[in-house]
Enzyme design. Structure first.
Site, short mmCIF file in Angstrom:
data_model
loop_
_atom_site.label_atom_id
_atom_site.label_comp_id
_atom_site.label_asym_id
_atom_site.label_seq_id
_atom_site.Cartn_x
_atom_site.Cartn_y
_atom_site.Cartn_z
N HIS A 189 5.24 6.45 -1.20
CA HIS A 189 6.05 5.25 -1.43
C HIS A 189 5.26 3.99 -1.08
O HIS A 189 4.27 4.05 -0.35
CB HIS A 189 7.33 5.30 -0.59
N HIS A 243 0.83 -1.21 0.00
CA HIS A 243 0.00 0.00 0.00
C HIS A 243 0.86 1.25 0.00
O HIS A 243 2.05 1.21 0.30
CB HIS A 243 -0.87 0.01 1.26
#
Lengths: 170, 170
Positions: free
Chosen positions: B115, B34
Site C-alpha cells: 500500500h 512510498h
C-alpha cells in the site's frame, strides 16, 4: 520533469545541518541536507535514460574522495544564504564540470562554491545573528563521499531520489 | 542507524498521493509517497555493507514488474490509516519475503498488504469523511516498478535514500 544532482553527506553532517535548517531554511521539509552538484534541469522520460547512462559513466571516472567542512559562511552580499563551506577538491570540481558539459542544463553564471545550505531567505537581522552564532560554534568535519544521487522534483516542490551512482565502482 | 526499504512510485502517483498527504498525513514532510517493503530496522555501519550486498542479490532475482492501484482502502478497525491499495503480485510478495528472510529485522505480526499511505492518525470523523471522498473519486492506475531504495532515518524523523537497486539488471 525537473531533475537535479546532489551529494547527501553522512547522517552526522545531515543531522547537524538540520538542527539549523529546521529554524532557518524554508526548504527544510523539501529535501534532506545536500551538496548540489547540478542545479535543476528539465528532461523528458526518454532523455533521462541517456542522461542516466552518462551519469553512470561520469561516476566511474572518480574514486571516492574526502571532503572537509571547516567554515560557516554566507553568500552575502549576493543573498542571505548561510552554508557549511565544503573545501573544493579536484573530484568536486571535475564532477561539477562533467555534469554541466555532458548533461543538458545551463551552467549558472556564478562560480561553483561547494556548500551545504543551513539557512536561506533570512532577514538581514536574522542573517547576522545566525551567522554570528554559527561562526562562534565553529565546525571541523571530514568525511568520505562515495556516491551521488539523481533526483526529480514533485509538484509540491519536494525531491525524490531517482537513482544513486557509486563513484569508481564497476 | 535505522534503515528501511521502499519503492517510490512514479512522479504521477506520488503527486496524487501528496495531494491528500499534505492535509491528512503527518509524515508528509518526512518521506515522499512510498510503498514500504521492509519496516525500519537497526544496522551498524559494518552490517549495512553486508546488507547492501544482500539487497543487490535480491534485486537481481526479480525483473521489473507492473503494479496496479485500483482502490482506496483503510486499515480500520486496526487503525485509521487510509491508503492506495496496491494489488499483490508474485514479485512484491517475493521481495517482501526475501527482505525479511535474508536481512536482519523482525517481520511484523500483521500480513503484508502492499500500500501507499495517503492519510494517517486521523480522527474517526476525519477518517470517514476522507475515505468517503476518496472512495467516490476512485483510482485506477498501472505502472512499472524497476527499482527499490534503501533509506536511513535522520534524527528529525525524515528519511534519506542511501542507495537504489535496479531489478533484474546485472
Amino acid at each position: 520533469m525537473k531533475y537535479g544532482v546532489a551529494i547527501f553527506p553522512s547522517k552526522k553532517l545531515q543531522d547537524l545541518a538540520n538542527s539549523y535548517r529546521k529554524r532557518y531554511d524554508p526548504h527544510y521539509a523539501l529535501i534532506p541536507p545536500h551538496l548540489t552538484l547540478k542545479h535543476s534541469f528539465e528532461a523528458s522520460d526518454s532523455e533521462i535514460k541517456d542522461i542516466t547512462r552518462t551519469l553512470n559513466l561520469i561516476s566511474k571516472k572518480y574514486n571516492p574522495f574526502s571532503i572537509q567542512v571547516t567554515k560557516v559562511k554566507s553568500f552575502q552580499p549576493v543573498n542571505n544564504t548561510i552554508y557549511f563551506k565544503v573545501e573544493p577538491t579536484a573530484e568536486l570540481e571535475g564532477l561539477y564540470e562533467d555534469l554541466y558539459t555532458d548533461v543538458p542544463g545551463e551552467k549558472p553564471e556564478y562560480p561553483f562554491v561547494p556548500h551545504i545550505t543551513v539557512g536561506q531567505k533570512l532577514s538581514n537581522d536574522e542573517h547576522s545573528d545566525v551567522l554570528g552564532q554559527l561562526d562562534m560554534l565553529g565546525i571541523d568535519h571530514e568525511e568520505v563521499v562515495d556516491r551521488f544521487a539523481l533526483l526529480y522534483q514533485l509538484d509540491n516542490g519536494s525531491w525524490t531520489v531517482c537513482e544513486t551512482f557509486h563513484l569508481g565502482r564497476d
